[in-house]
Design an enzyme around this catalytic site. Structure first.
Site, short mmCIF file in Angstrom:
data_model
loop_
_atom_site.label_atom_id
_atom_site.label_comp_id
_atom_site.label_asym_id
_atom_site.label_seq_id
_atom_site.Cartn_x
_atom_site.Cartn_y
_atom_site.Cartn_z
N MET A 66 0.85 -1.20 0.00
CA MET A 66 0.00 0.00 0.00
C MET A 66 0.88 1.24 0.00
O MET A 66 2.03 1.20 0.44
CB MET A 66 -0.87 0.06 1.27
CG MET A 66 -1.76 -1.13 1.52
SD MET A 66 -3.33 -0.98 0.65
CE MET A 66 -4.09 -2.56 1.13
N ASN A 126 5.32 -4.29 4.44
CA ASN A 126 5.95 -3.93 5.71
C ASN A 126 6.76 -5.10 6.26
O ASN A 126 7.90 -4.94 6.71
CB ASN A 126 4.89 -3.54 6.75
CG ASN A 126 4.19 -2.24 6.44
OD1 ASN A 126 4.65 -1.46 5.60
ND2 ASN A 126 3.08 -2.01 7.10
N THR A 170 -0.85 -11.74 19.59
CA THR A 170 -0.24 -10.47 19.95
C THR A 170 -1.24 -9.66 20.77
O THR A 170 -2.42 -9.57 20.44
CB THR A 170 0.18 -9.69 18.69
OG1 THR A 170 -0.94 -9.53 17.81
CG2 THR A 170 1.27 -10.46 17.94
N ARG A 204 0.79 -5.56 26.21
CA ARG A 204 0.92 -6.66 27.17
C ARG A 204 1.75 -7.82 26.61
O ARG A 204 1.82 -8.88 27.21
CB ARG A 204 -0.47 -7.16 27.58
CG ARG A 204 -1.26 -6.11 28.36
CD ARG A 204 -2.57 -6.64 28.90
NE ARG A 204 -3.50 -6.93 27.82
CZ ARG A 204 -3.96 -8.15 27.54
NH1 ARG A 204 -3.55 -9.18 28.24
NH2 ARG A 204 -4.82 -8.33 26.57
N ASP A 233 3.51 -5.44 12.01
CA ASP A 233 4.23 -5.98 10.85
C ASP A 233 5.74 -6.04 11.12
O ASP A 233 6.42 -6.97 10.67
CB ASP A 233 3.95 -5.13 9.62
CG ASP A 233 2.49 -5.14 9.23
OD1 ASP A 233 1.84 -6.18 9.42
OD2 ASP A 233 1.99 -4.11 8.76
N ARG A 281 9.59 5.99 16.60
CA ARG A 281 9.80 6.91 15.48
C ARG A 281 8.53 7.00 14.64
O ARG A 281 7.72 6.07 14.63
CB ARG A 281 10.97 6.42 14.61
CG ARG A 281 12.31 6.47 15.32
CD ARG A 281 13.43 5.91 14.46
NE ARG A 281 13.30 4.48 14.21
CZ ARG A 281 13.63 3.55 15.07
NH1 ARG A 281 14.10 3.87 16.26
NH2 ARG A 281 13.50 2.27 14.78
#
Length: 307
Positions: free
Chosen positions: A11, A43, A221, A225, A253, A286
């Site tokens: 993308m 990514n 994921t 946590r 990613d 970042r």
């Protein structure tokens, strides 16, 4: 060095940094705007490549300037673009992203040419894919192409990993039983299983229903946590890495691309997940998506390998 393949999306990210999200019908001024390269597949490919893995990308772009920029970006990062295919009459995929001061983001995706990535494109890339140590996939491409890739990869003896995002309520888990890795977040896990995931015990129970159906390893994921690794009888918690977030876009990613790199270079699954968690945490300090991903040297400078 072991090669990684990504059968997935790309993308162009259109990133707006906002003071607050507008309400319905409201117009607000935003302080800044940036464009960058994104898409879950791209990514993950860039993260693995920046860490040093050779990467093959199987994807589709449109016939526009975004396509030219995407191809140039892959080339700059050393990614094999033999099977990055132009799609006549289709636009490239785009992702408008809105980032709040907390670093949290909201994302829209327009698949564009990604919606045309077909099983035949996977077959056309078979000679390259057969030589890979791991194939990564996501759901920003047609689900039939994902199912086909899982099936063909099993024939080739190549392990596969699927990030089931964006979540699909009608995803056929039976056709994913040959996956080596499935990596949902909590919301995606609930969508896949129809089970509650409000507590860690519930997350574990839901993940175990997927391994019971044949999926090798489930890694859930859980944002700040950390993550939960469920594989056979093994259940282990991957600790979060505490940083001050600036922009969380693309962190998931970064985690997957880094895991693919570290695992295919020889680290056991749990250790590779720990390194991936650190890499992803570093990325959110970042701005931007791929531009926030560290090279191997940058990563090791900030996070030396523990003895």
């Amino acid at each position: 060095m072991s090669k990684i393949a990504v059968v997935g999306s790309n993308m162009m990210d259109l990133i707006t940094y906002v003071d607050h999200m507008p309400l319905r019908g409201e117009t607000v001024e935003a302080p800044s705007f940036e464009m960058g390269h994104g898409g879950k597949g791209a990514n993950q490919a860039i993260a693995a490549a920046r860490l040093g893995s050779p990467v093959v990308m199987v994807t589709r772009v449109g016939e526009d300037t975004f396509a030219d920029a995407t191809l140039a970006n892959f080339a700059r990062n050393g990614i094999d673009t033999t099977h990055v295919l132009r799609t006549p009459g289709a636009p490239s995929g785009v992702a408008p992203i809105f980032v709040e001061p907390s670093g949290e983001n909201s994302i829209l995706i327009v698949k564009g040419a990604n919606a045309h990535l077909a099983p035949a494109d996977v077959d056309a890339a078979a000679d390259l894919l057969k030589g890979c140590a791991l194939i990564l996939m996501q759901l920003e491409i047609p689900v039939d192409t994902v199912y086909h890739t899982v099936k063909r990869a099993k024939e080739w003896g190549v392990p596969t990993l699927l990030v089931p995002a964006p979540a699909l309520p009608d995803l056929d888990v039976a056709r994913l039983a040959d996956l080596a890795f499935l990596t949902p977040n909590e919301t995606e896990l609930a969508t896949l299983t129809g089970l509650p995931v409000e507590t860690e015990a519930q997350v574990e129970a839901a993940a175990k229903t997927l391994t019971a159906r044949g999926i090798g390893t489930v890694v859930v994921t859980m944002g700040g946590r950390g993550a939960l690794l469920v594989s056979g009888e093994e259940v282990r918690r991957v600790a979060p890495v505490k940083v001050e977030p600036v922009d969380t876009t693309g962190a998931g990613d970064a985690f997957i691309g880094a895991f693919a790199h570290f695992h295919t270079q020889g680290l056991p699954v749990f250790e590779a997940l720990g390194e991936a968690a650190t890499y992803a945490a570093d990325s959110i300090t970042r701005r931007g998506t791929q531009r926030s991903y560290a090279t191997a040297d940058e990563f090791r400078t900030r996070f030396p390998r523990k003895a």
